[in-house]
Design a protein around this motif. Sequence first.
Motif, mmCIF file in Angstrom:
data_model
loop_
_atom_site.group_PDB
_atom_site.id
_atom_site.type_symbol
_atom_site.label_atom_id
_atom_site.label_comp_id
_atom_site.label_asym_id
_atom_site.label_seq_id
_atom_site.Cartn_x
_atom_site.Cartn_y
_atom_site.Cartn_z
ATOM 1 N N ARG A 90 -83.956 97.351 38.496
ATOM 2 C CA ARG A 90 -84.166 98.577 39.283
ATOM 3 C C ARG A 90 -84.124 98.256 40.777
ATOM 4 O O ARG A 90 -83.580 99.041 41.561
ATOM 5 C CB ARG A 90 -85.514 99.218 38.924
ATOM 6 C CG ARG A 90 -85.870 100.439 39.772
ATOM 7 C CD ARG A 90 -87.071 101.190 39.228
ATOM 8 N NE ARG A 90 -88.239 100.334 39.069
ATOM 9 C CZ ARG A 90 -89.339 100.696 38.426
ATOM 10 N NH1 ARG A 90 -89.421 101.901 37.866
ATOM 11 N NH2 ARG A 90 -90.363 99.869 38.314
ATOM 12 N N LYS A 91 -84.671 97.115 41.159
ATOM 13 C CA LYS A 91 -84.666 96.722 42.570
ATOM 14 C C LYS A 91 -83.243 96.549 43.083
ATOM 15 O O LYS A 91 -82.891 97.034 44.173
ATOM 16 C CB LYS A 91 -85.458 95.422 42.741
ATOM 17 C CG LYS A 91 -85.540 94.929 44.176
ATOM 18 C CD LYS A 91 -86.370 93.653 44.252
ATOM 19 C CE LYS A 91 -86.446 93.126 45.686
ATOM 20 N NZ LYS A 91 -87.257 91.866 45.757
ATOM 21 N N ARG B 187 -94.083 87.970 39.270
ATOM 22 C CA ARG B 187 -95.182 88.191 40.210
ATOM 23 C C ARG B 187 -95.550 89.662 40.315
ATOM 24 O O ARG B 187 -96.711 90.015 40.507
ATOM 25 C CB ARG B 187 -94.798 87.648 41.594
ATOM 26 C CG ARG B 187 -94.745 86.132 41.679
ATOM 27 C CD ARG B 187 -94.694 85.678 43.121
ATOM 28 N NE ARG B 187 -93.496 86.192 43.790
ATOM 29 C CZ ARG B 187 -92.359 85.518 43.900
ATOM 30 N NH1 ARG B 187 -92.256 84.312 43.348
ATOM 31 N NH2 ARG B 187 -91.322 86.038 44.525
ATOM 32 N N VAL B 188 -94.542 90.532 40.169
ATOM 33 C CA VAL B 188 -94.793 91.971 40.295
ATOM 34 C C VAL B 188 -95.180 92.594 38.956
ATOM 35 O O VAL B 188 -95.341 93.811 38.861
ATOM 36 C CB VAL B 188 -93.547 92.695 40.855
ATOM 37 C CG1 VAL B 188 -93.237 92.195 42.246
ATOM 38 C CG2 VAL B 188 -92.340 92.519 39.928
ATOM 39 N N GLU C 94 -91.658 81.142 38.327
ATOM 40 C CA GLU C 94 -91.298 80.772 39.690
ATOM 41 C C GLU C 94 -90.420 79.538 39.631
ATOM 42 O O GLU C 94 -90.716 78.587 38.891
ATOM 43 C CB GLU C 94 -92.546 80.507 40.521
ATOM 44 C CG GLU C 94 -92.249 80.326 42.010
ATOM 45 C CD GLU C 94 -93.516 80.206 42.846
ATOM 46 O OE1 GLU C 94 -93.388 80.047 44.075
ATOM 47 O OE2 GLU C 94 -94.618 80.268 42.273
ATOM 48 N N SER C 95 -89.318 79.534 40.379
ATOM 49 C CA SER C 95 -88.376 78.423 40.313
ATOM 50 C C SER C 95 -88.851 77.240 41.141
ATOM 51 O O SER C 95 -89.708 77.358 42.010
ATOM 52 C CB SER C 95 -86.986 78.878 40.779
ATOM 53 O OG SER C 95 -87.044 79.435 42.073
ATOM 54 N N GLY C 96 -88.260 76.100 40.866
ATOM 55 C CA GLY C 96 -88.649 74.856 41.497
ATOM 56 C C GLY C 96 -89.158 73.884 40.450
ATOM 57 O O GLY C 96 -89.227 74.198 39.266
ATOM 58 N N ASP C 97 -89.544 72.670 40.867
ATOM 59 C CA ASP C 97 -90.067 71.704 39.906
ATOM 60 C C ASP C 97 -91.590 71.752 39.905
ATOM 61 O O ASP C 97 -92.209 72.608 40.519
ATOM 62 C CB ASP C 97 -89.539 70.297 40.200
ATOM 63 C CG ASP C 97 -89.886 69.843 41.624
ATOM 64 O OD1 ASP C 97 -90.936 70.275 42.148
ATOM 65 O OD2 ASP C 97 -89.121 69.044 42.191
ATOM 66 N N TRP C 98 -92.184 70.815 39.196
ATOM 67 C CA TRP C 98 -93.645 70.845 39.024
ATOM 68 C C TRP C 98 -94.389 70.653 40.336
ATOM 69 O O TRP C 98 -95.540 71.073 40.472
ATOM 70 C CB TRP C 98 -94.062 69.747 38.038
ATOM 71 C CG TRP C 98 -93.790 68.344 38.527
ATOM 72 C CD1 TRP C 98 -92.633 67.650 38.430
ATOM 73 C CD2 TRP C 98 -94.711 67.495 39.211
ATOM 74 N NE1 TRP C 98 -92.746 66.428 39.004
ATOM 75 C CE2 TRP C 98 -94.033 66.288 39.488
ATOM 76 C CE3 TRP C 98 -96.036 67.622 39.618
ATOM 77 C CZ2 TRP C 98 -94.622 65.224 40.156
ATOM 78 C CZ3 TRP C 98 -96.632 66.569 40.283
ATOM 79 C CH2 TRP C 98 -95.938 65.383 40.549
ATOM 80 N N GLU D 195 -87.744 83.354 41.887
ATOM 81 C CA GLU D 195 -88.067 83.424 40.464
ATOM 82 C C GLU D 195 -86.800 83.263 39.649
ATOM 83 O O GLU D 195 -85.698 83.577 40.116
ATOM 84 C CB GLU D 195 -88.756 84.756 40.135
ATOM 85 C CG GLU D 195 -90.145 84.871 40.753
ATOM 86 C CD GLU D 195 -90.798 86.210 40.472
ATOM 87 O OE1 GLU D 195 -91.763 86.257 39.678
ATOM 88 O OE2 GLU D 195 -90.349 87.215 41.056
ATOM 89 N N GLU D 196 -86.944 82.765 38.425
ATOM 90 C CA GLU D 196 -85.805 82.512 37.567
ATOM 91 C C GLU D 196 -86.137 82.893 36.131
ATOM 92 O O GLU D 196 -87.300 82.912 35.730
ATOM 93 C CB GLU D 196 -85.373 81.051 37.644
ATOM 94 C CG GLU D 196 -86.445 80.076 37.167
ATOM 95 C CD GLU D 196 -86.096 78.620 37.443
ATOM 96 O OE1 GLU D 196 -85.052 78.376 38.074
ATOM 97 O OE2 GLU D 196 -86.874 77.728 37.028
ATOM 98 N N VAL D 197 -85.095 83.193 35.375
ATOM 99 C CA VAL D 197 -85.225 83.492 33.957
ATOM 100 C C VAL D 197 -85.087 82.185 33.192
ATOM 101 O O VAL D 197 -84.220 81.360 33.497
ATOM 102 C CB VAL D 197 -84.154 84.506 33.515
ATOM 103 C CG1 VAL D 197 -84.273 84.800 32.022
ATOM 104 C CG2 VAL D 197 -84.285 85.797 34.321
ATOM 105 N N ILE D 198 -85.952 82.000 32.200
ATOM 106 C CA ILE D 198 -86.018 80.711 31.522
ATOM 107 C C ILE D 198 -86.055 80.920 30.010
ATOM 108 O O ILE D 198 -86.564 81.926 29.517
ATOM 109 C CB ILE D 198 -87.277 79.923 31.988
ATOM 110 C CG1 ILE D 198 -87.274 78.492 31.445
ATOM 111 C CG2 ILE D 198 -88.535 80.656 31.602
ATOM 112 C CD1 ILE D 198 -86.301 77.586 32.146
#
Length: 592
Positions: free
Chosen positions: A175-176, A307-308, A335-339, A346-349
């Motif tokens: 939607r965004k 987050r939303v 949230e994307s990135g490593d540990w 953000e990413e889909v996993i």
Amino acid sequence: MVSAMGKISRPNAGIMLPLMLQAMSLPAAFAFSPRHTQQPLAQRPRIHRPTLYMAGGEGGEAEWVKALLDAGGDNAQPGKFEEEMKMKGLLGPNRGKGNPKLNANSRLISWLETEGDVYLSEASSWGEAPHPMAISTETVDEITNESSGRGLLARRSVNDGDELLKIPLDLCITRKSARRALGKDALQDGINEYLAMACQLIREKYVLEEESFYAPYMGVLPEVEEVNPTFTWPDEDLVFLEGSPVVAATRSLQMKLKREYDDLLGGDDGLIAKYPDRFPVEHYTYENWVWAFTMLFSRAIRLRNLRVGERLAMVPYADLINHSAFSQAFIDARESGDWLFKDGDEEVILYADRGYRQMEQVYISYGQKSNAELLLLYGFALERNPYNSVDVTVSISPRTKEVAAANEGVEEDPLAQLKIDFLSAVGRDQTVDFPCYADRYPVEMLEYLRLMMMTPEDTRGKPLDEFDYSRTISPANEAAVLQSVVAAVKYQLGLFPNSEEDDAAIIKDKGMFRLLSYNQRMAVRHRRNEKRLLKRTLAALEKQIRNKGLEGEELARAEGSTLGKVLKGETRKQRTALEDKLEKMGLPVDLR
């Protein structure tokens, strides 16, 4: 790093850091910066990963590099896996040569790698194992042998818990993104997610075409006739579903989509009239609207860990994965990135819920859906579906003074108004649909019927709201309840124009069965499975009545109709359980 051989420990970080920076030709400060900046996606710098062809010398560094190369298993050689797919017919006709679907697959992968920095290569790179999956242009249902379109196969052996894909949320249609593309003045805050995303899908595919940023993604989306949900079926195919509750839900959804189109886009106050440059009338047609909703219903994913909060999204590549009722894998977001370092995006996993052999098709779960829901929204039904159910209508009209006066021979129930008030307090109508499963029927149905079958003798002077309707009220009450369910199930079976045995004979005659269209074959299988489920339910009910010794109960009951008919004086309208599910999806279906 996890390979097909198991876990591999990293060498000492102090030894590896200079090596890593030298290999990547990047300054140390950049090496530890977030992977993505906040620049627009198309302007983000690309990280080019050099391919490692060999490792010299001995020690931890060499072993790690070799492990990366070995992670591809027997298909580490570029192109070898695709050659095997061709030999197995998984790249479509002509073994993929000149196949438009194969070209579209390649274009999608290139787009994901370029615009989203998604690593989908079959070769190892620095810090990256080979991507574990590959796109098949042709997959087939293992039981029915019907085509199930594109799918994703395991390129190599996959272990339970392995990461299967990561897709940046920025690449998804939401939607965004729709409000950003078409204007927040047109698609105002609070607009239904499905409606907003349908407008963007039409814009990307039909208005912008090859100029669209999403053109490679649009290229792999199927046409309506490749999906075939029942709300797109012609009447000559729907007639094959006569007697099935899915017909009523199909008609309802058709009406709903047309009304939403007219309200949002059509008329003097619609978006087409108000913003003709953004919503050109020649492209924002009802036909294209149906295509957009076919994509949304069959491919959109509900991401719950953003987050939303929750958000509906069309996720490129991830939506190629087919459904299995037995899978425990669900696509979600993080949230994307490593540990250690998070970049704020953000990413889909997706992680594997079990081990997969090489060349085995990878599945996810679309949710606990009945065959009616799958056929209505996704265009297929499963022969083995533990969540399959059939909606059974239970309609009890309390014998109020008005109902008794309007129906000759019907006596007034002294508890009628109390029952109506109780139903209103708990949010129940007098005519409702309950799903019956192969091995059970819902407790809610028994609770509802136990209330409606109460007599003054059952109450013994107690108020109705003091009873626990999840338990047996009395033997006479329970007998009336179970006999009411038997009557409702028999009525549902009687709605079908032919028997289960007739359907079995049609399916058994393979030559004649193949002459039917895909939709008609699906309809015959679906109605047969519904009849089998209802007959099993009926047999279980009759056995339960016998085992409980309830066959001889002849006490007077406050009976109404359990045959799905609305008595004179009763004006309430019923909705199917399937329509209730659609409303929970975010698309209200108050259609009648």
